[in-house]
Scaffold this motif. Structure first.
Motif, PDB file in Angstrom:
ATOM      1  N   ARG A  61      -3.105 -12.604  -2.028  1.00 24.21           N
ATOM      2  CA  ARG A  61      -1.973 -11.745  -1.692  1.00 24.21           C
ATOM      3  C   ARG A  61      -2.075 -10.406  -2.415  1.00 24.21           C
ATOM      4  O   ARG A  61      -1.812  -9.344  -1.829  1.00 24.21           O
ATOM      5  N   ALA A  62      -2.479 -10.443  -3.696  1.00 23.34           N
ATOM      6  CA  ALA A  62      -2.626  -9.198  -4.460  1.00 23.34           C
ATOM      7  C   ALA A  62      -3.754  -8.341  -3.880  1.00 23.34           C
ATOM      8  O   ALA A  62      -3.619  -7.113  -3.765  1.00 23.34           O
ATOM      9  N   SER A  65      -2.560  -6.770  -0.568  1.00 25.29           N
ATOM     10  CA  SER A  65      -1.602  -5.677  -0.764  1.00 25.29           C
ATOM     11  C   SER A  65      -2.310  -4.440  -1.316  1.00 25.29           C
ATOM     12  O   SER A  65      -1.976  -3.306  -0.945  1.00 25.29           O
ATOM     13  N   ARG A  68      -4.048  -2.856   1.564  1.00 27.92           N
ATOM     14  CA  ARG A  68      -3.072  -2.203   2.439  1.00 27.92           C
ATOM     15  C   ARG A  68      -2.640  -0.860   1.852  1.00 27.92           C
ATOM     16  O   ARG A  68      -2.526   0.142   2.573  1.00 27.92           O
ATOM     17  N   LYS A  69      -2.423  -0.819   0.528  1.00 27.62           N
ATOM     18  CA  LYS A  69      -2.027   0.439  -0.114  1.00 27.62           C
ATOM     19  C   LYS A  69      -3.138   1.474  -0.014  1.00 27.62           C
ATOM     20  O   LYS A  69      -2.883   2.654   0.261  1.00 27.62           O
ATOM     21  N   LYS A  72      -3.294   2.819   3.462  1.00 25.98           N
ATOM     22  CA  LYS A  72      -2.170   3.714   3.733  1.00 25.98           C
ATOM     23  C   LYS A  72      -2.397   5.077   3.076  1.00 25.98           C
ATOM     24  O   LYS A  72      -2.114   6.119   3.679  1.00 25.98           O
TER      25      LYS A  72
END
Length: 93
Positions: A61-62, A65, A68-69, A72
């Motif tokens: 999960r880390a 994320s 994803r950051k 972005k």
């Protein structure tokens, strides 16, 4: 001799359609003559997966994320760069 290629394609498709209708069984019995028959259940490979531990799930999960950051940030940077580029080209004219 215009259209000869089209007629050749029509003849080929007619021959292939006739090949589907073996022994005059009709168009609705094509499944009987299909070469791609289903395999029995025992012929399929059986997979077994390990259960995911909670620590692995937290790490995954880390990582997702963080990815994803980063994606972005790259997208926002490219958007800002393209806006600056377009406005500089417009103002230069």
């Amino acid at each position: 001799m215009n259209g000869a290629g089209f007629m050749l394609d029509a003849i080929k498709s007619l021959r292939s359609n006739r090949a589907l209708l073996r022994k005059r069984t009709g168009a609705f019995n094509i499944k009987d003559h299909n070469g791609f028959k289903d395999k029995p259940i025992s012929a399929y490979r059986k997979y077994s997966f390990k259960k995911a531990t909670p620590t692995y799930m937290r790490k995954l999960r880390a990582k997702l994320s963080a990815d994803r950051k980063a994606r972005k940030i790259k997208m926002i940077a490219s958007l800002i760069f393209s806006i600056v580029l377009v406005t500089s080209l417009i103002l230069a004219l």
